[in-house]
Design a protein around this motif. Structure first.
Motif, PDB file in Angstrom:
ATOM      1  N   ILE A  10     -78.466  -3.443 -26.503  1.00 43.12           N
ATOM      2  CA  ILE A  10     -79.270  -2.933 -25.385  1.00 43.12           C
ATOM      3  C   ILE A  10     -80.749  -2.964 -25.785  1.00 43.12           C
ATOM      4  CG2 ILE A  10     -79.708  -0.967 -23.855  1.00 43.12           C
ATOM      5  CD1 ILE A  10     -76.909   0.074 -24.518  1.00 43.12           C
ATOM      6  N   LEU A  11     -81.550  -3.593 -24.949  1.00 38.86           N
ATOM      7  CA  LEU A  11     -83.000  -3.614 -25.178  1.00 38.86           C
ATOM      8  C   LEU A  11     -83.677  -2.847 -24.042  1.00 38.86           C
ATOM      9  CD1 LEU A  11     -85.646  -4.807 -26.498  1.00 38.86           C
ATOM     10  CD2 LEU A  11     -85.465  -6.627 -24.788  1.00 38.86           C
ATOM     11  N   VAL A  12     -84.565  -1.918 -24.398  1.00 43.47           N
ATOM     12  CA  VAL A  12     -85.338  -1.208 -23.380  1.00 43.47           C
ATOM     13  C   VAL A  12     -86.812  -1.513 -23.607  1.00 43.47           C
ATOM     14  CG1 VAL A  12     -85.907   1.036 -22.369  1.00 43.47           C
ATOM     15  CG2 VAL A  12     -83.655   0.691 -23.414  1.00 43.47           C
ATOM     16  N   LEU A  13     -87.488  -1.969 -22.576  1.00 46.49           N
ATOM     17  CA  LEU A  13     -88.944  -2.092 -22.636  1.00 46.49           C
ATOM     18  C   LEU A  13     -89.503  -0.962 -21.789  1.00 46.49           C
ATOM     19  CD1 LEU A  13     -89.677  -5.917 -22.215  1.00 46.49           C
ATOM     20  CD2 LEU A  13     -89.325  -4.614 -24.290  1.00 46.49           C
ATOM     21  N   ASP A  14     -90.071   0.031 -22.453  1.00 50.27           N
ATOM     22  CA  ASP A  14     -90.588   1.191 -21.726  1.00 50.27           C
ATOM     23  C   ASP A  14     -92.085   1.002 -21.501  1.00 50.27           C
ATOM     24  OD1 ASP A  14     -90.667   3.630 -20.506  1.00 50.27           O
ATOM     25  OD2 ASP A  14     -90.642   4.804 -22.355  1.00 50.27           O
ATOM     26  N   GLU A  15     -92.537   1.312 -20.290  1.00 45.25           N
ATOM     27  CA  GLU A  15     -93.947   1.127 -19.937  1.00 45.25           C
ATOM     28  C   GLU A  15     -94.387  -0.300 -20.264  1.00 45.25           C
ATOM     29  OE1 GLU A  15     -96.441   4.462 -20.902  1.00 45.25           O
ATOM     30  OE2 GLU A  15     -95.018   5.815 -19.932  1.00 45.25           O
ATOM     31  N   ALA A  16     -93.613  -1.233 -19.739  1.00 46.08           N
ATOM     32  CA  ALA A  16     -93.857  -2.642 -20.039  1.00 46.08           C
ATOM     33  C   ALA A  16     -95.247  -3.080 -19.579  1.00 46.08           C
ATOM     34  CB  ALA A  16     -92.786  -3.503 -19.367  1.00 46.08           C
ATOM     35  N   ASP A  17     -95.708  -2.561 -18.472  1.00 42.76           N
ATOM     36  CA  ASP A  17     -97.039  -2.954 -17.991  1.00 42.76           C
ATOM     37  C   ASP A  17     -98.103  -2.579 -19.019  1.00 42.76           C
ATOM     38  OD1 ASP A  17     -96.455  -0.276 -17.449  1.00 42.76           O
ATOM     39  OD2 ASP A  17     -97.550  -0.229 -15.550  1.00 42.76           O
ATOM     40  N   ARG A  18     -97.926  -1.411 -19.616  1.00 44.83           N
ATOM     41  CA  ARG A  18     -98.911  -0.967 -20.593  1.00 44.83           C
ATOM     42  C   ARG A  18     -98.828  -1.819 -21.867  1.00 44.83           C
ATOM     43  NH1 ARG A  18    -103.231   2.628 -19.980  1.00 44.83           N
ATOM     44  NH2 ARG A  18    -102.487   2.527 -17.855  1.00 44.83           N
ATOM     45  N   MET A  19     -97.635  -2.238 -22.197  1.00 41.38           N
ATOM     46  CA  MET A  19     -97.510  -3.099 -23.390  1.00 41.38           C
ATOM     47  C   MET A  19     -98.256  -4.421 -23.158  1.00 41.38           C
ATOM     48  SD  MET A  19     -93.916  -2.541 -25.288  1.00 41.38           S
ATOM     49  CE  MET A  19     -92.713  -2.324 -23.999  1.00 41.38           C
ATOM     50  N   LEU A  20     -98.147  -4.941 -21.945  1.00 37.79           N
ATOM     51  CA  LEU A  20     -98.859  -6.190 -21.662  1.00 37.79           C
ATOM     52  C   LEU A  20    -100.365  -5.939 -21.633  1.00 37.79           C
ATOM     53  CD1 LEU A  20     -96.713  -8.084 -19.007  1.00 37.79           C
ATOM     54  CD2 LEU A  20     -96.409  -7.844 -21.461  1.00 37.79           C
ATOM     55  N   ASP A  21    -100.764  -4.836 -21.010  1.00 36.73           N
ATOM     56  CA  ASP A  21    -102.196  -4.478 -20.988  1.00 36.73           C
ATOM     57  C   ASP A  21    -102.770  -4.403 -22.395  1.00 36.73           C
ATOM     58  OD1 ASP A  21    -102.169  -4.222 -18.303  1.00 36.73           O
ATOM     59  OD2 ASP A  21    -102.340  -2.042 -18.232  1.00 36.73           O
ATOM     60  N   MET A  22    -101.960  -3.947 -23.315  1.00 30.78           N
ATOM     61  CA  MET A  22    -102.452  -3.739 -24.678  1.00 30.78           C
ATOM     62  C   MET A  22    -102.318  -5.001 -25.526  1.00 30.78           C
ATOM     63  SD  MET A  22    -101.073   0.137 -25.161  1.00 30.78           S
ATOM     64  CE  MET A  22    -101.653   0.440 -26.807  1.00 30.78           C
ATOM     65  N   GLY A  23    -101.910  -6.079 -24.894  1.00 29.79           N
ATOM     66  CA  GLY A  23    -101.899  -7.361 -25.602  1.00 29.79           C
ATOM     67  C   GLY A  23    -100.665  -7.607 -26.447  1.00 29.79           C
ATOM     68  N   PHE A  24     -99.570  -6.919 -26.132  1.00 27.56           N
ATOM     69  CA  PHE A  24     -98.371  -7.047 -26.962  1.00 27.56           C
ATOM     70  C   PHE A  24     -97.435  -8.184 -26.554  1.00 27.56           C
ATOM     71  CE2 PHE A  24     -98.773  -2.367 -28.235  1.00 27.56           C
ATOM     72  CZ  PHE A  24     -99.129  -2.688 -29.535  1.00 27.56           C
ATOM     73  N   ILE A  25     -97.837  -8.953 -25.552  1.00 28.42           N
ATOM     74  CA  ILE A  25     -96.889  -9.938 -25.024  1.00 28.42           C
ATOM     75  C   ILE A  25     -96.401 -10.914 -26.103  1.00 28.42           C
ATOM     76  CG2 ILE A  25     -98.706 -11.495 -24.129  1.00 28.42           C
ATOM     77  CD1 ILE A  25     -95.241 -10.909 -22.541  1.00 28.42           C
ATOM     78  N   HIS A  26     -97.290 -11.336 -26.993  1.00 35.39           N
ATOM     79  CA  HIS A  26     -96.851 -12.307 -28.000  1.00 35.39           C
ATOM     80  C   HIS A  26     -95.883 -11.679 -28.986  1.00 35.39           C
ATOM     81  CE1 HIS A  26     -99.482 -15.188 -26.301  1.00 35.39           C
ATOM     82  NE2 HIS A  26    -100.498 -14.369 -26.421  1.00 35.39           N
ATOM     83  N   ASP A  27     -96.174 -10.441 -29.352  1.00 42.16           N
ATOM     84  CA  ASP A  27     -95.250  -9.731 -30.243  1.00 42.16           C
ATOM     85  C   ASP A  27     -93.885  -9.572 -29.570  1.00 42.16           C
ATOM     86  OD1 ASP A  27     -97.311  -9.527 -31.998  1.00 42.16           O
ATOM     87  OD2 ASP A  27     -97.609  -7.363 -31.801  1.00 42.16           O
ATOM     88  N   ILE A  28     -93.921  -9.227 -28.291  1.00 45.90           N
ATOM     89  CA  ILE A  28     -92.653  -9.022 -27.572  1.00 45.90           C
ATOM     90  C   ILE A  28     -91.863 -10.333 -27.533  1.00 45.90           C
ATOM     91  CG2 ILE A  28     -91.639  -8.522 -25.297  1.00 45.90           C
ATOM     92  CD1 ILE A  28     -93.926  -6.492 -24.919  1.00 45.90           C
ATOM     93  N   LYS A  29     -92.561 -11.415 -27.245  1.00 45.59           N
ATOM     94  CA  LYS A  29     -91.848 -12.705 -27.182  1.00 45.59           C
ATOM     95  C   LYS A  29     -91.218 -13.053 -28.523  1.00 45.59           C
ATOM     96  CE  LYS A  29     -94.037 -14.944 -23.284  1.00 45.59           C
ATOM     97  NZ  LYS A  29     -95.189 -15.762 -22.841  1.00 45.59           N
ATOM     98  N   LYS A  30     -91.943 -12.761 -29.593  1.00 49.79           N
ATOM     99  CA  LYS A  30     -91.380 -13.052 -30.917  1.00 49.79           C
ATOM    100  C   LYS A  30     -90.151 -12.178 -31.182  1.00 49.79           C
ATOM    101  CE  LYS A  30     -95.650 -14.545 -33.057  1.00 49.79           C
ATOM    102  NZ  LYS A  30     -96.830 -13.985 -33.712  1.00 49.79           N
ATOM    103  N   ILE A  31     -90.224 -10.947 -30.753  1.00 49.52           N
ATOM    104  CA  ILE A  31     -89.078 -10.051 -30.958  1.00 49.52           C
ATOM    105  C   ILE A  31     -87.886 -10.546 -30.131  1.00 49.52           C
ATOM    106  CG2 ILE A  31     -88.210  -7.695 -30.567  1.00 49.52           C
ATOM    107  CD1 ILE A  31     -91.183  -6.776 -31.170  1.00 49.52           C
ATOM    108  N   LEU A  32     -88.147 -10.970 -28.895  1.00 46.23           N
ATOM    109  CA  LEU A  32     -87.048 -11.450 -28.039  1.00 46.23           C
ATOM    110  C   LEU A  32     -86.309 -12.611 -28.700  1.00 46.23           C
ATOM    111  CD1 LEU A  32     -88.650 -11.374 -24.442  1.00 46.23           C
ATOM    112  CD2 LEU A  32     -87.050  -9.747 -25.479  1.00 46.23           C
ATOM    113  N   ARG A  33     -87.061 -13.443 -29.405  1.00 45.83           N
ATOM    114  CA  ARG A  33     -86.441 -14.623 -30.029  1.00 45.83           C
ATOM    115  C   ARG A  33     -85.423 -14.270 -31.108  1.00 45.83           C
ATOM    116  NH1 ARG A  33     -91.692 -17.208 -31.160  1.00 45.83           N
ATOM    117  NH2 ARG A  33     -92.461 -17.369 -29.038  1.00 45.83           N
ATOM    118  N   VAL A  34     -85.555 -13.092 -31.706  1.00 50.21           N
ATOM    119  CA  VAL A  34     -84.606 -12.754 -32.774  1.00 50.21           C
ATOM    120  C   VAL A  34     -83.484 -11.825 -32.290  1.00 50.21           C
ATOM    121  CG1 VAL A  34     -86.300 -13.125 -34.597  1.00 50.21           C
ATOM    122  CG2 VAL A  34     -85.997 -10.820 -33.656  1.00 50.21           C
ATOM    123  N   LEU A  35     -83.457 -11.565 -30.998  1.00 47.96           N
ATOM    124  CA  LEU A  35     -82.371 -10.745 -30.446  1.00 47.96           C
ATOM    125  C   LEU A  35     -81.217 -11.659 -30.031  1.00 47.96           C
ATOM    126  CD1 LEU A  35     -84.380  -8.288 -28.141  1.00 47.96           C
ATOM    127  CD2 LEU A  35     -83.612  -7.935 -30.483  1.00 47.96           C
TER     128      LEU A  35
END
Ligand code: AMP
Length: 435
Positions: free
Chosen positions: A150-175
């Motif tokens: 189970i993966l939960v992205l909480d406050e996803a809009d804020r994560m993108l606002d804070m520039g985390f999209i690349h980190d998130i994509k990298k994490i998704l690749r190892v799930l």
């Protein structure tokens, strides 16, 4: 409707009862059965709606119901934008899971990584993390995310606002490919839509009333005042109305520091909290504020995001936010859990465009007041608004959002001098506990 009607198991119902909750909030009512079914979820919900329990309770139930692997492995991963939110979600996981035998841990930046590495090595079922530190640990092979169910992205809009999209994509690749995905976001920008399309498979969609409708409990007012008189007006309002617990928002970290210092000099105990403060300074300030020892907490938007301060009576916008939606987030700090709150904004001539953008967003005109002795100069000329990274014109809400998108497109982080905070916060602590 009660929690037991939602199909939760006895251990979870006991934990909910211990929290004193009797009735599920609208998001819980909708999200809990949807998550229990096992499908993906796209939920529009903000802090204060009870969303944390909305995903935590069914997540724990699914973990407790599912087949247990021989050795503990990370089966649920919750990503949050800030360490404060990570800590709060981690607390909820521990509270709601106290009668289950699952183990959870929180990791985030800003503190040494060894205790986190040790906790992970001992075995965990649930990991709550901010993306930066998680990726650091994953890249050092300290964390195995290959068994996440189970993966939960909480406050996803804020994560993108804070520039985390690349980190998130990298994490998704190892799930693992096959997993349940839950995405929570307060707003639905094109970026969030794109992420949802990539991530979610035929999701259940839930939308609870936005803050700008639920915030009816909040009494909102605008004080028109000259730029230079804002500080004196704020001190005057706090003293005159004897406001005891006031969360004040400024646009920049520097502004937060300066204001906290100046108020303290006027015998109004105040502290600033923002991304440049050490974790211990932030925790200390927040604890003192929660217990009532500290009268005023001055915060930037990013620092305040996700802070769970219940029944906060007063929120002051010392400066209006550049992004109209942040106004809604800010005033969402008051009037929570049914209690009434007051939100006051000090607005000078520079901010009239921002105010119009906010009124457009919340679809209502806000009451304008003038405090005797603080009448604004009718001939005052607007000046560009400083956002900490140089100057720019004070446009309306739309303008503010346009600026944000541009920032994202060029890989910058949002929010003036607060923008780089999450990177510097990398490092982390937390404590393993029974989930
Ligand atoms: P959240 O939106 O998850 O940050 O939750 C906002 C606040 O509502 C937190 O202080 C929770 O403890 C509280 N809360 C969550 N669920 C309920 C409920 N069903 N009844 C009353 N309060 C709740």
């Amino acid at each position: 409707m009660t929690f037991s009607d939602l199909g939760l198991r006895a251990e979870l119902l006991r934990a909910v009862e211990a929290q004193g909750y009797t009735t599920p909030t609208p998001i819980q009512h909708q999200a809990i059965p949807a998550v229990l079914k096992g499908g993906d979820l796209l939920a529009s919900a903000q802090t204060g709606t009870g969303k944390t329990a909305g995903f935590t309770l069914p997540m724990l139930q699914r973990l407790a119901d599912g087949p247990r692997p021989a050795a503990r492995q990370i089966r649920a991963l919750v990503l949050t934008p800030t360490r404060e939110l990570a800590a709060q979600v981690g607390e909820s996981v521990a509270d709601y899971g106290r009668h289950l035998t699952l183990k959870s841990h929180v990791i985030f930046g800003g503190v040494g990584q060894q205790p986190q590495v040790d906790a992970i090595r001992k075995g965990l079922d649930v990991l709550v993390a901010t993306p930066g530190r998680l990726l650091d640990l994953q890249q050092q092979k300290h964390v195995d995310l290959s068994k996440v169910e189970i993966l939960v992205l909480d406050e996803a809009d804020r994560m993108l606002d804070m520039g985390f999209i690349h980190d998130i994509k990298k994490i998704l690749r190892v799930l693992p490919e096959k997993r349940q995905n839950l995405l929570f976001s307060a707003t639905f920008s094109n970026e969030i839509q794109a992420l949802a399309n990539k991530l979610l498979d035929d999701p259940a969609m839930i939308e609870v009333a936005r803050r700008n409708t639920t915030a009816e409990l909040v009494d909102q007012a605008i004080y028109r005042v000259d730029r230079e008189k804002k500080r004196d007006l704020l001190a005057h309002l706090i003293t005159r109305h004897d406001w005891q617990q006031v969360l004040v928002f400024t646009r920049t970290k520097h502004g937060a520091n300066r204001l906290a210092e100046q108020l303290s000099k006027q015998d109004i105990p105040s502290m600033a909290i923002h991304g440049n403060k050490s974790q211990s300074a932030r925790t200390k300030a927040l604890a003192a504020f929660k217990t009532g020892d500290l009268q005023v907490l001055v915060a930037t938007d990013i620092a305040a995001r996700g802070l769970d301060i219940e029944e906060l009576p007063h929120v002051v916008n010392f400066e209006l936010p550049n992004v109209a939606e942040d106004y809604v987030h800010r005033i969402g700090r008051t009037g929570r859990a049914g209690s009434e709150g007051k939100a006051v904004s000090l607005v000078c001539v520079d901010e009239h465009g921002l105010l119009k953008g906010i009124e457009r967003l919340i679809k209502r005109d806000l009451e304008k007041r003038i405090e005797p002795g603080f009448e604004p100069d009718p001939d005052a000329k607007p000046e560009p608004i400083e956002n900490g990274r140089g100057k720019r014109g004070g446009g309306g809400g739309r303008n503010g959002q346009g600026q944000r998108r541009q920032g994202q497109a060029s890989g910058q982080r949002r929010g003036g001098d607060e923008a780089r905070a999450p990177r510097r916060q990398r490092g982390g602590r937390g404590g393993s506990r029974q989930a």
